[in-house]
Design a protein around this motif. Structure first.
Motif, PDB file in Angstrom:
ATOM      1  N   LEU A 184      29.454  55.230  54.319  1.00 44.70           N
ATOM      2  CA  LEU A 184      28.616  56.331  54.782  1.00 44.70           C
ATOM      3  C   LEU A 184      27.974  57.050  53.602  1.00 44.70           C
ATOM      4  N   CYS A 185      28.748  57.307  52.553  1.00 47.55           N
ATOM      5  CA  CYS A 185      28.201  57.972  51.364  1.00 47.55           C
ATOM      6  C   CYS A 185      27.083  57.139  50.739  1.00 47.55           C
ATOM      7  N   GLY A 186      27.311  55.828  50.613  1.00 46.37           N
ATOM      8  CA  GLY A 186      26.285  54.975  50.032  1.00 46.37           C
ATOM      9  C   GLY A 186      25.048  54.881  50.895  1.00 46.37           C
ATOM     10  N   GLY A 187      25.240  54.772  52.216  1.00 45.56           N
ATOM     11  CA  GLY A 187      24.100  54.699  53.111  1.00 45.56           C
ATOM     12  C   GLY A 187      23.284  55.968  53.131  1.00 45.56           C
ATOM     13  N   LEU A 188      23.953  57.104  53.105  1.00 46.22           N
ATOM     14  CA  LEU A 188      23.225  58.376  53.069  1.00 46.22           C
ATOM     15  C   LEU A 188      22.431  58.527  51.780  1.00 46.22           C
ATOM     16  N   ALA A 189      23.018  58.116  50.656  1.00 47.19           N
ATOM     17  CA  ALA A 189      22.310  58.222  49.381  1.00 47.19           C
ATOM     18  C   ALA A 189      21.023  57.412  49.408  1.00 47.19           C
ATOM     19  N   ALA A 190      21.100  56.181  49.917  1.00 48.19           N
ATOM     20  CA  ALA A 190      19.913  55.334  49.943  1.00 48.19           C
ATOM     21  C   ALA A 190      18.893  55.823  50.958  1.00 48.19           C
ATOM     22  N   ALA A 191      19.348  56.187  52.158  1.00 48.44           N
ATOM     23  CA  ALA A 191      18.421  56.596  53.215  1.00 48.44           C
ATOM     24  C   ALA A 191      17.737  57.917  52.883  1.00 48.44           C
ATOM     25  N   ALA A 192      18.471  58.857  52.291  1.00 51.74           N
ATOM     26  CA  ALA A 192      17.859  60.122  51.916  1.00 51.74           C
ATOM     27  C   ALA A 192      16.915  59.943  50.734  1.00 51.74           C
ATOM     28  N   GLY A 193      17.288  59.099  49.783  1.00 53.06           N
ATOM     29  CA  GLY A 193      16.438  58.876  48.628  1.00 53.06           C
ATOM     30  C   GLY A 193      15.167  58.120  48.957  1.00 53.06           C
ATOM     31  N   ILE A 194      15.254  57.141  49.865  1.00 55.60           N
ATOM     32  CA  ILE A 194      14.061  56.376  50.214  1.00 55.60           C
ATOM     33  C   ILE A 194      13.054  57.249  50.951  1.00 55.60           C
ATOM     34  N   GLY A 195      13.524  58.332  51.553  1.00 55.61           N
ATOM     35  CA  GLY A 195      12.598  59.248  52.201  1.00 55.61           C
ATOM     36  C   GLY A 195      11.652  59.910  51.228  1.00 55.61           C
ATOM     37  N   VAL A 196      12.077  60.016  49.959  1.00 57.37           N
ATOM     38  CA  VAL A 196      11.206  60.570  48.924  1.00 57.37           C
ATOM     39  C   VAL A 196      10.223  59.519  48.439  1.00 57.37           C
ATOM     40  N   ALA A 197      10.683  58.279  48.320  1.00 54.16           N
ATOM     41  CA  ALA A 197       9.838  57.218  47.776  1.00 54.16           C
ATOM     42  C   ALA A 197       8.869  56.647  48.799  1.00 54.16           C
ATOM     43  N   CYS A 198       9.239  56.682  50.081  1.00 55.01           N
ATOM     44  CA  CYS A 198       8.424  56.042  51.117  1.00 55.01           C
ATOM     45  C   CYS A 198       7.342  57.008  51.608  1.00 55.01           C
ATOM     46  N   PRO A 199       6.076  56.576  51.678  1.00 62.73           N
ATOM     47  CA  PRO A 199       5.009  57.475  52.133  1.00 62.73           C
ATOM     48  C   PRO A 199       4.925  57.612  53.648  1.00 62.73           C
ATOM     49  N   SER A 200       5.620  56.749  54.389  1.00 69.10           N
ATOM     50  CA  SER A 200       5.508  56.781  55.850  1.00 69.10           C
ATOM     51  C   SER A 200       6.427  57.855  56.435  1.00 69.10           C
ATOM     52  N   HIS A 201       5.902  58.590  57.413  1.00 70.34           N
ATOM     53  CA  HIS A 201       6.692  59.587  58.123  1.00 70.34           C
ATOM     54  C   HIS A 201       6.542  59.415  59.633  1.00 70.34           C
ATOM     55  N   GLU A 202       6.395  58.160  60.045  1.00 69.46           N
ATOM     56  CA  GLU A 202       6.355  57.829  61.462  1.00 69.46           C
ATOM     57  C   GLU A 202       7.783  57.668  61.971  1.00 69.46           C
ATOM     58  N   ALA A 203       8.052  58.130  63.197  1.00 68.13           N
ATOM     59  CA  ALA A 203       9.422  58.228  63.686  1.00 68.13           C
ATOM     60  C   ALA A 203      10.129  56.875  63.743  1.00 68.13           C
ATOM     61  N   TRP A 204       9.485  55.861  64.334  1.00 69.24           N
ATOM     62  CA  TRP A 204      10.138  54.563  64.443  1.00 69.24           C
ATOM     63  C   TRP A 204      10.407  53.963  63.072  1.00 69.24           C
ATOM     64  N   HIS A 205       9.495  54.176  62.156  1.00 71.00           N
ATOM     65  CA  HIS A 205       9.706  53.681  60.791  1.00 71.00           C
ATOM     66  C   HIS A 205      10.926  54.348  60.158  1.00 71.00           C
ATOM     67  N   LEU A 206      11.026  55.652  60.320  1.00 67.18           N
ATOM     68  CA  LEU A 206      12.166  56.366  59.735  1.00 67.18           C
ATOM     69  C   LEU A 206      13.480  55.911  60.361  1.00 67.18           C
ATOM     70  N   TRP A 207      13.488  55.714  61.666  1.00 67.47           N
ATOM     71  CA  TRP A 207      14.724  55.303  62.337  1.00 67.47           C
ATOM     72  C   TRP A 207      15.139  53.884  61.950  1.00 67.47           C
ATOM     73  N   LEU A 208      14.189  52.947  62.022  1.00 64.90           N
ATOM     74  CA  LEU A 208      14.535  51.543  61.838  1.00 64.90           C
ATOM     75  C   LEU A 208      14.624  51.144  60.370  1.00 64.90           C
ATOM     76  N   ALA A 209      13.692  51.615  59.544  1.00 63.48           N
ATOM     77  CA  ALA A 209      13.675  51.204  58.142  1.00 63.48           C
ATOM     78  C   ALA A 209      14.591  52.042  57.265  1.00 63.48           C
ATOM     79  N   HIS A 210      14.866  53.284  57.664  1.00 64.08           N
ATOM     80  CA  HIS A 210      15.691  54.173  56.849  1.00 64.08           C
ATOM     81  C   HIS A 210      17.060  54.420  57.493  1.00 64.08           C
ATOM     82  N   GLY A 211      17.050  54.912  58.719  1.00 63.38           N
ATOM     83  CA  GLY A 211      18.290  55.390  59.332  1.00 63.38           C
ATOM     84  C   GLY A 211      19.306  54.312  59.636  1.00 63.38           C
ATOM     85  N   THR A 212      18.856  53.105  60.038  1.00 63.68           N
ATOM     86  CA  THR A 212      19.813  52.061  60.387  1.00 63.68           C
ATOM     87  C   THR A 212      20.679  51.656  59.194  1.00 63.68           C
ATOM     88  N   THR A 213      20.182  51.899  57.986  1.00 57.77           N
ATOM     89  CA  THR A 213      20.976  51.573  56.797  1.00 57.77           C
ATOM     90  C   THR A 213      22.300  52.326  56.784  1.00 57.77           C
TER      91      THR A 213
END
Length: 231
Positions: A184-213
């Motif tokens: 959980l700690c590792g997944g949160l670190a990656a998912a929260a950090g990729i939110g800074v690097a990724c330019p997309s802020h579409e809901a499905w993208h955030l859920w599937l590409a970020h949150g599922t990690t």
């Protein structure tokens, strides 16, 4: 033959002679050889290393976001969000792993954290989304999602794997559960950090590409932790 009614004679047993001083010294030297070399890290040292591993992953993703030159307001918001989840990450690490086994709270509470926090993170992603396409349209138009998801998984593997290695062989009671929290700690670190690097802020993208990690590494951490975290 001695009858059953007759008490057996009580014999006096002499104390065995202690070994010579040279023998005792040889035993102590053999038994204590390399004990200092094999001693592991203490809990606070492991916690610091875990923070360094996750912080390195988040820092690399933030640097990637700065290179892409996103809008200042968007970059500020995503960085603050990552910082907030960093505090959550630290709380999970200290309460779920840094305390001694048996004093980390009940299994129900820790499982509630391991399974509940990913759901809270999904809610956070939904609130931070700027738009929401129909799923069919998203699958057709968002060709960036698989690449972004792969990057998130790679960085999550680095953070979760590093955390699991740091806490290896430290939990004889609930190694699978502790592994799930490390994931959980590792997944949160990656998912929260990729939110800074990724330019997309579409809901499905955030859920599937970020949150599922986050969910993936909770499961991976549980499987790996049963072997790595057990003594």
């Amino acid at each position: 033959m001695t009858s059953h009614d007759e008490p057996l004679p009580e014999l006096e047993w002499s104390e065995p002679a202690p070994p010579r001083a040279s023998v005792s010294a040889a035993i102590k030297q053999t038994a204590g050889r390399d004990l200092d070399k094999g001693r592991g890290l203490v809990a606070w040292q492991r916690a610091v290393l875990s923070v360094v591993v996750s912080g390195g992953v988040v820092g690399a993703l933030i640097a990637l976001g700065l290179v892409q030159k996103q809008e200042a307001a968007t970059l500020r918001a995503t960085t603050l969000g990552a910082a907030g989840w960093g505090v959550v990450h630290l709380a999970v690490l200290l309460a779920g792993l840094a305390r001694p086994p048996g004093k980390r709270g009940s299994r129900e509470l820790r499982w509630g954290v391991a399974l509940g926090l990913p759901l809270v993170f999904f809610v956070y992603l939904a609130l931070s989304a700027h738009s929401a396409l129909p799923l069919s349209r998203f699958l057709q138009e968002d060709t960036h999602a698989p690449t972004c998801g792969l990057f998130t998984l790679m960085f999550g593997a680095a953070a979760a794997g590093g955390t699991l290695l740091v806490w290896r062989r430290t939990d004889p009671l609930t190694p699978g559960l502790s592994g799930a929290l490390a994931g959980l700690c590792g997944g949160l670190a990656a998912a929260a950090g990729i939110g800074v690097a990724c330019p997309s802020h579409e809901a499905w993208h955030l859920w599937l590409a970020h949150g599922t990690t986050v969910l993936v590494f909770v499961g991976v951490g549980w499987v790996v932790g049963r072997k790595w975290l057990a003594p």
